[in-house]
Design a protein around this motif. Structure first.
Motif, short mmCIF file in Angstrom:
data_model
loop_
_atom_site.label_atom_id
_atom_site.label_comp_id
_atom_site.label_asym_id
_atom_site.label_seq_id
_atom_site.Cartn_x
_atom_site.Cartn_y
_atom_site.Cartn_z
N TRP A 272 0.71 -1.36 -0.17
CA TRP A 272 0.17 -0.09 0.02
C TRP A 272 0.74 1.02 -0.12
O TRP A 272 0.75 2.51 -0.94
CB TRP A 272 -0.37 0.21 1.51
N ALA A 273 1.92 0.87 0.85
CA ALA A 273 2.64 2.64 1.30
C ALA A 273 3.45 2.35 -0.29
O ALA A 273 3.45 3.67 -0.93
CB ALA A 273 4.11 2.22 1.82
N GLN A 274 4.04 1.56 -0.96
CA GLN A 274 4.64 1.94 -2.71
C GLN A 274 3.93 2.27 -3.09
O GLN A 274 3.58 3.12 -4.47
CB GLN A 274 5.30 0.04 -2.98
N ALA A 275 2.44 1.58 -3.60
CA ALA A 275 1.80 2.10 -4.31
C ALA A 275 1.14 4.43 -3.89
O ALA A 275 1.19 4.38 -5.01
CB ALA A 275 0.62 1.25 -4.21
N HIS A 276 1.50 4.23 -2.99
CA HIS A 276 0.76 5.56 -2.57
C HIS A 276 2.23 6.95 -2.47
O HIS A 276 1.90 7.49 -1.98
CB HIS A 276 -0.20 5.72 -1.52
N GLY A 277 3.07 6.19 -2.03
CA GLY A 277 4.51 6.91 -2.30
C GLY A 277 4.31 7.17 -1.32
O GLY A 277 4.58 8.66 -0.61
N VAL A 278 3.98 6.29 -0.12
CA VAL A 278 4.35 6.43 2.07
C VAL A 278 5.57 6.17 2.04
O VAL A 278 5.48 4.77 1.12
CB VAL A 278 2.57 5.78 2.28
N GLN A 279 6.18 6.70 2.50
CA GLN A 279 7.89 6.09 3.34
C GLN A 279 7.15 5.27 4.25
O GLN A 279 7.45 5.95 5.84
CB GLN A 279 8.80 7.39 3.10
N GLN B 290 -4.96 -4.07 14.42
CA GLN B 290 -3.88 -3.40 14.29
C GLN B 290 -4.32 -3.45 12.91
O GLN B 290 -4.01 -2.89 11.72
CB GLN B 290 -2.54 -4.11 14.71
N GLU B 291 -5.53 -4.92 12.72
CA GLU B 291 -6.45 -5.33 11.44
C GLU B 291 -6.67 -3.69 11.06
O GLU B 291 -7.23 -3.50 9.82
CB GLU B 291 -6.81 -6.08 11.60
N GLN B 292 -7.91 -3.48 11.95
CA GLN B 292 -9.06 -2.18 11.72
C GLN B 292 -8.03 -1.34 11.29
O GLN B 292 -8.66 -0.65 10.23
CB GLN B 292 -9.26 -2.25 13.04
N VAL B 293 -7.02 -0.82 11.79
CA VAL B 293 -6.26 -0.08 11.50
C VAL B 293 -5.65 0.38 10.11
O VAL B 293 -5.70 1.08 8.90
CB VAL B 293 -4.83 0.33 12.64
N ILE B 294 -4.66 -0.97 9.83
CA ILE B 294 -4.61 -1.85 8.54
C ILE B 294 -5.30 -1.24 7.39
O ILE B 294 -5.63 -0.69 6.13
CB ILE B 294 -4.14 -2.84 7.81
N ASP B 295 -7.06 -1.59 7.29
CA ASP B 295 -7.76 -2.16 6.79
C ASP B 295 -8.41 -0.36 6.16
O ASP B 295 -8.98 -0.35 5.18
CB ASP B 295 -9.33 -2.71 7.51
#
Ligand SMILES: Cc1ncc(COP(=O)(O)O)c(C=O)c1O
Length: 379
Positions: free
Chosen positions: A274-281, A367-372
């Motif tokens: 997800w981070a890679q797809a959206h330019g999040v470091q 954590q799953e809720q946060v990630i989702d």
């Protein structure tokens, strides 16, 4: 509005905290340097292999002790990262020092060691690296520069207990290091800290400074027959009730660190693509560093996205926070001459950084809720 409620931080008893606090009262010694404080000192000295550890009322106070111990005087200069908590700088400014803010590396957000040499002047008395998120600064370079210029190193290791740089524990490099046991840290007594003393020459004076400038510690050991005022000092020792709470946490060291490692890895694995797809470091851990699993942060592409993300999570019951503002742009920083553009990396990452919920009671389901939720965030 959903029912989700995920705290950013939640204090939690993990073992014998309340039993030990009761014992502290029954021991008849709830002021400083009682049996539980001594247990905490022994734990830190053994686990870290440091000559001396002294509990303090906070990391802030451990840093203040360091500044007094190093005889910081008005006009002295102290070099520190621009991206840090105010206590890193305040402790030295209280003694009259002029702070020299160094920009940070864009990968680890630690003091950029390549800028260190140029920041040194004949007035430099201390370098204060901060191991941000418990990932080691480039200590080989920092220690070499400090040795060559005969400048003391004080590690602000508020985040880094049990982290390692090239196999060596953080907090064991500088003459002095400061730990934090604040509520948000891996191990806590609510408020609390420790001064680690790696240079044995400084031990006796540290005990005096911590005991209101008196030689009371020597008196209690029977080394002098009365105690008196011998130096500068303040009251930097915590109640043994707090040490009792902290020691119970130390006893669960492996369990706490394992849990935090699992939390960190779940975020990393769940957010990598997800981070890679959206330019999040996501956090960068150099191969030669073992982190302390203190926090999980992300750098969003822009301030606008970061603010929107924090609000989006908050509306859905998930509490995330940003971190330090650039010190050189604070009111105090500007009074020392700081201006826009002085530390461009800090200015940028300060706008972009968000910390996700991270504590010793955080569950996989939370954590799953946060990630989702993050996966569904409309960029
Ligand atoms: C890098 C750093 N240094 C020092 C401190 C101060 O710690 P304390 O609250 O124990 O005084 C903090 C607080 O979180 C911190 O992040």
């Amino acid at each position: 509005m959903s029912e989700i409620k995920v705290d950013f931080n939640r204090p939690v008893a993990v073992g014998n905290e309340f039993e030990y606090m009761r014992q502290a009262v029954e021991n008849g010694h709830i002021s400083g340097d009682g049996p539980f404080t001594r247990k905490c000192h022994a734990f830190l000295e053994q686990e870290l292999g440091v000559p001396k550890a002294l509990l303090t009322t906070s990391c802030t106070h451990a840093l203040e002790m360091a500044a007094i111990l190093l005889n910081i005087q008005p006009g002295d200069e102290v070099i520190l990262p621009d991206f840090t908590f105010v206590s890193t700088v305040n402790a030295f400014v209280l003694r009259g020092a002029r702070p020299v803010f160094l920009d940070v590396r864009p990968d680890t957000l630690n003091l950029d060691e390549s800028r260190l040499e140029a920041a040194i002047s004949p007035k430099t008395k201390a370098i204060v690296p901060v191991h941000y998120a418990g990932v080691g600064c480039e200590m080989d370079v920092i220690m070499e520069v400090a040795r060559r210029h005969e400048i003391a190193v004080v590690e602000d290791n508020a985040h880094g207990l049990f982290g390692k740089y090239k196999g060596k524990l953080l907090g064991t490099f500088g003459a002095l290091a400061a730990q934090s046991f604040h509520e948000t840290k891996n191990f806590t007594s609510g408020e609390g800290g420790a001064l680690l003393i790696n240079d044995p020459v400084l031990v006796e004076r540290a005990e005096i400074i911590r005991e209101k400038g008196t030689n009371r510690s020597r008196f209690f050991r029977g080394q002098v027959d009365k105690y008196t005022w011998v130096d500068l000092g303040s009251s930097y020792l915590p109640s043994d009730i707090l040490a009792a709470f902290l020691f119970a946490q130390f006893e669960q060291c492996d369990k706490i660190q394992l849990h935090r490692r699992q939390v960190w890895e779940m975020y990393e694995e769940g957010l990598r693509d997800w981070a890679q797809a959206h330019g999040v470091q996501l956090p960068y851990i150099p191969e030669h560093c073992e982190q302390s699993y203190h926090m999980f942060y992300m750098l969003l592409p822009t301030l606008e996205l970061r603010q929107r993300l924090i609000a989006y999570l908050r509306e859905r019951g998930v509490y995330s926070v940003f971190h330090y503002l650039p010190l050189h742009l604070s009111d105090m920083g500007q009074s020392f001459g700081g201006g826009v553009g002085d530390c461009p990396v800090t200015e940028r990452v300060s706008d972009q950084l968000v910390r996700l919920p991270f504590h010793n009671a955080l569950t996989g389901a939370e954590q799953e809720q946060v990630i989702d939720l993050l996966q569904e965030f409309p960029f």
